[in-house]
Scaffold this motif. Sequence first.
Motif, mmCIF file in Angstrom:
data_model
loop_
_atom_site.group_PDB
_atom_site.id
_atom_site.type_symbol
_atom_site.label_atom_id
_atom_site.label_comp_id
_atom_site.label_asym_id
_atom_site.label_seq_id
_atom_site.Cartn_x
_atom_site.Cartn_y
_atom_site.Cartn_z
ATOM 1 N N ASP A 1 36.359 -25.179 92.920
ATOM 2 C CA ASP A 1 36.447 -25.476 94.173
ATOM 3 C C ASP A 1 37.411 -26.786 94.313
ATOM 4 N N LEU A 2 37.241 -27.568 93.423
ATOM 5 C CA LEU A 2 37.776 -28.675 93.516
ATOM 6 C C LEU A 2 39.189 -28.605 93.032
ATOM 7 N N LYS A 3 39.481 -27.682 92.355
ATOM 8 C CA LYS A 3 40.888 -27.492 91.920
ATOM 9 C C LYS A 3 41.714 -26.725 93.374
ATOM 10 N N ALA A 4 40.954 -25.899 93.806
ATOM 11 C CA ALA A 4 41.497 -25.235 95.073
ATOM 12 C C ALA A 4 41.829 -26.215 96.126
ATOM 13 N N HIS A 5 40.889 -27.236 96.397
ATOM 14 C CA HIS A 5 40.912 -28.217 97.395
ATOM 15 C C HIS A 5 41.058 -29.728 96.834
ATOM 16 N N ALA B 1 51.281 -31.168 115.512
ATOM 17 C CA ALA B 1 51.934 -31.372 114.324
ATOM 18 C C ALA B 1 51.235 -31.383 113.099
ATOM 19 N N SER B 2 49.718 -31.110 113.119
ATOM 20 C CA SER B 2 48.883 -31.089 111.964
ATOM 21 C C SER B 2 48.147 -29.766 111.612
ATOM 22 N N SER B 3 46.669 -29.820 112.053
ATOM 23 C CA SER B 3 46.283 -28.734 111.821
ATOM 24 C C SER B 3 46.541 -27.584 112.412
ATOM 25 N N GLU B 4 47.169 -27.448 113.701
ATOM 26 C CA GLU B 4 47.585 -26.285 114.295
ATOM 27 C C GLU B 4 48.936 -25.636 113.250
ATOM 28 N N TYR B 5 49.804 -26.740 113.016
ATOM 29 C CA TYR B 5 51.039 -26.690 112.548
ATOM 30 C C TYR B 5 50.762 -25.829 111.139
ATOM 31 N N ARG B 6 49.757 -26.528 110.430
ATOM 32 C CA ARG B 6 49.445 -26.030 109.066
ATOM 33 C C ARG B 6 49.043 -24.448 109.270
ATOM 34 N N ASP C 1 43.464 -24.935 112.167
ATOM 35 C CA ASP C 1 42.867 -25.000 113.419
ATOM 36 C C ASP C 1 42.064 -23.879 113.995
ATOM 37 N N LEU C 2 41.012 -23.677 114.333
ATOM 38 C CA LEU C 2 40.484 -22.349 114.753
ATOM 39 C C LEU C 2 40.969 -21.615 115.723
ATOM 40 N N GLY C 3 41.314 -22.426 116.742
ATOM 41 C CA GLY C 3 42.188 -21.699 118.107
ATOM 42 C C GLY C 3 43.572 -21.016 117.535
ATOM 43 N N ALA C 4 44.268 -21.931 116.773
ATOM 44 C CA ALA C 4 45.703 -21.482 116.145
ATOM 45 C C ALA C 4 45.125 -20.038 115.340
ATOM 46 N N SER D 1 49.881 -37.298 100.021
ATOM 47 C CA SER D 1 51.168 -37.509 100.652
ATOM 48 C C SER D 1 52.034 -36.109 100.994
ATOM 49 N N ASP D 2 51.000 -34.921 100.879
ATOM 50 C CA ASP D 2 51.605 -33.618 101.249
ATOM 51 C C ASP D 2 51.011 -33.401 102.596
ATOM 52 N N ASN D 3 50.267 -34.422 103.348
ATOM 53 C CA ASN D 3 49.775 -34.162 104.724
ATOM 54 C C ASN D 3 48.955 -32.945 104.823
ATOM 55 N N TRP D 4 47.824 -32.547 103.799
ATOM 56 C CA TRP D 4 47.452 -31.564 104.114
ATOM 57 C C TRP D 4 46.200 -31.818 105.101
ATOM 58 N N GLN D 5 46.062 -30.646 106.040
ATOM 59 C CA GLN D 5 45.282 -30.604 107.127
ATOM 60 C C GLN D 5 44.438 -29.171 107.126
ATOM 61 N N PRO D 6 43.058 -29.474 107.493
ATOM 62 C CA PRO D 6 42.382 -28.290 107.583
ATOM 63 C C PRO D 6 42.825 -27.500 108.835
#
Length: 501
Positions: A62-66, A128-133, A90-93, A83-88
Motif C-alpha cells: 500500500d505504501l508503494k502504491a501511495h 485545479a487539484s482533486s477535480e483535475y486529477r 474528488d467524489l463529485g467529479a 512535487s508531482d502535486n498528487w491530490q486525492p
Amino acid sequence: MAITQTASTALSSALNSKPALGAKELQSLMGPASASRKEAEMAATLNNMKAQLEGLKAQIKDLKAHPHDQFTASGGGCVKPASDNWQPKDLGALVEMNKLGQTSGPISAEQFADSIEAAVGDLDGQAASSEYRTVADWAANNRERLTPEARQVMDIYSKYAALSQARGDSGIPQGDFKKMLAEMRDVGDASAKKALANLDSKTHGGTVSGQDMARAIQTGTADHDGQAAGAELKEFEKWAAKNQSRLSPEAKEVLDVYRKHTKAAQAQGRSGLTDQETAALNKEMRRVGSGDVSARKATEALDKQHGPISGEDLTQAIREGISDTDAHSTTSELKEFEKWAAKNESRLTPEAKEVLKTYQAAAKKAGPDGLTQKEADAMFKAMGRFQTFHDSSMRDALEGLDAKSGKISGSDLTAAIEKGAGDLDGQAAGTEFTDTMKWARMNYDRLTPEAKKVVDTYEKYATRAQASGSTGIDPKDFKKMINEMKFVSNPRPPRPLFIAA
C-alpha cells in the motif's frame, strides 16, 4: 527507497524483538506441559507470526502504491504533497466521469466539455487539484475513446489547471473558468474544419458549387467518429452561416440534403450516421450537387405541361434555365437539359429536337467557361427558326391548354380558338388555323368527342375561307363558327319520346 527501508525495519523489529517474559517466567506461569501441548502452542505461534508477516507485506504494498499517503508522527494530518502535486480524487467529479464512462462509442469534444463542466463546476475550489486529477486520470484511462477534439478539450483544461497551480491555487478563478469553457466549446470538429479549409482554398473565396459542397461534406464526415450529425454538422452550419453569399443554389441544396439525413439520426438520439446512412447521404449529395437548380426548375416546368413539347417551349425553358449567369450554361445546365430530353424524347416535337441540337452546338463552341451574353443571344436567335407554332396569339392560347391536366373538352378548345384567332389579324384561316390543327394532331388522344367536333367545325369554316383565297375568316362567319362550336360542345339533351297507347 525510504518506504522500503521503513517497512523492512518494521518487519525486522517485529520478528526479532525480545519477548517481555523469559522462558522460566512463562514456564512458572503455565506450569508443566505435555509434549502435545507444546507442539500445539508452537504451531499457533508460527501461524500468528505468519499473519503478522502478511499484514506487514500488505502495508508495504500500500505504501508503494501511495507513496505520499503518510501521516506525521503526531497524527496531525497529511504530509504536504510531493512535487508531482498528487491530490486525492474528488467524489463529485468521479460521479460525473463514471456517467460519461457508461456511454458508448467515441466521446466528442462537446460531450467531454459538458462532463468537465458538471464535474468541476461546483465552485468548491478544487478545479485545479482533486477535480483535475479525477478528470485527468479518467481521460488517460479512456484515451482510446476520446476523439481528437475531445483530447483538445482535455489539453485546454490542463492549460488552465497548470496556470492556477503555478499561482499556488487549488481552484480555477471564475473568470478563467468561463474562458476555459468557451475555448472548449469552440474546439469544433477537426476533420470538418480541415475539409472546409480545403474548400476555401480551392474556391479562393468565390462561389461554392454543389459538387464542391458535396465533396467537402463527404470528406469532413468520413472519419467515423460518430459526429456526422453532431459536431461535424455544427461545423458546416457555422461555416455556411458565414458564407451564404458564396453558396450556389446547388450548394444550398446539398446542405439541405445533409440536414435531412442528420435530422433523421438526431430524431433517434444519435450524433452519428451508420455506414448505410452515410452511403445514402453521399449518393444523394452527389446527384444533387452535379445538377443545376435553375435548369432543373425549368425542366420541372416542362414536366407540368401536358402533351408534346414545342420548339418554343424548349427554347423558353433553356432561356430560363441558363439565366442565373453562374457560368454553367455549357456544363451542368446543359447536362440537366440533355438528361431531361433523354427521358422525354417521345414528347419532343421535331422543332424541339432542333432547338436542343442548337444548344449543344453553341455550348460545344463556347467551351466549359459558359456562354457569353453575345453567344447566348446568337443561340436564341438561331433557335427562333424552329417554332412549332407561328402565330403568337394562338400559341399563347394553346399553351393555356397545355397547362390544363386531363382531357380537353369542347368548351376548352372553343375558348382557346376564340382567344387565339379572334385578334382580327387576318390569320384565322392561315397560321392560326395551321397552329390549331398541328396542336390538335399532337394532342388528339386528349380531346373529348365534343372537342373533336370543334376541330371539325373550325376546319369547315377555315377551308371555306381558303377556297375564296383568304387567310382570314369574315367576322360574321367567325362569330357564327364560335356559336356552332359552343353548340356542339354542349349538345342539348334529347327530348323525351311519348308513345301513344
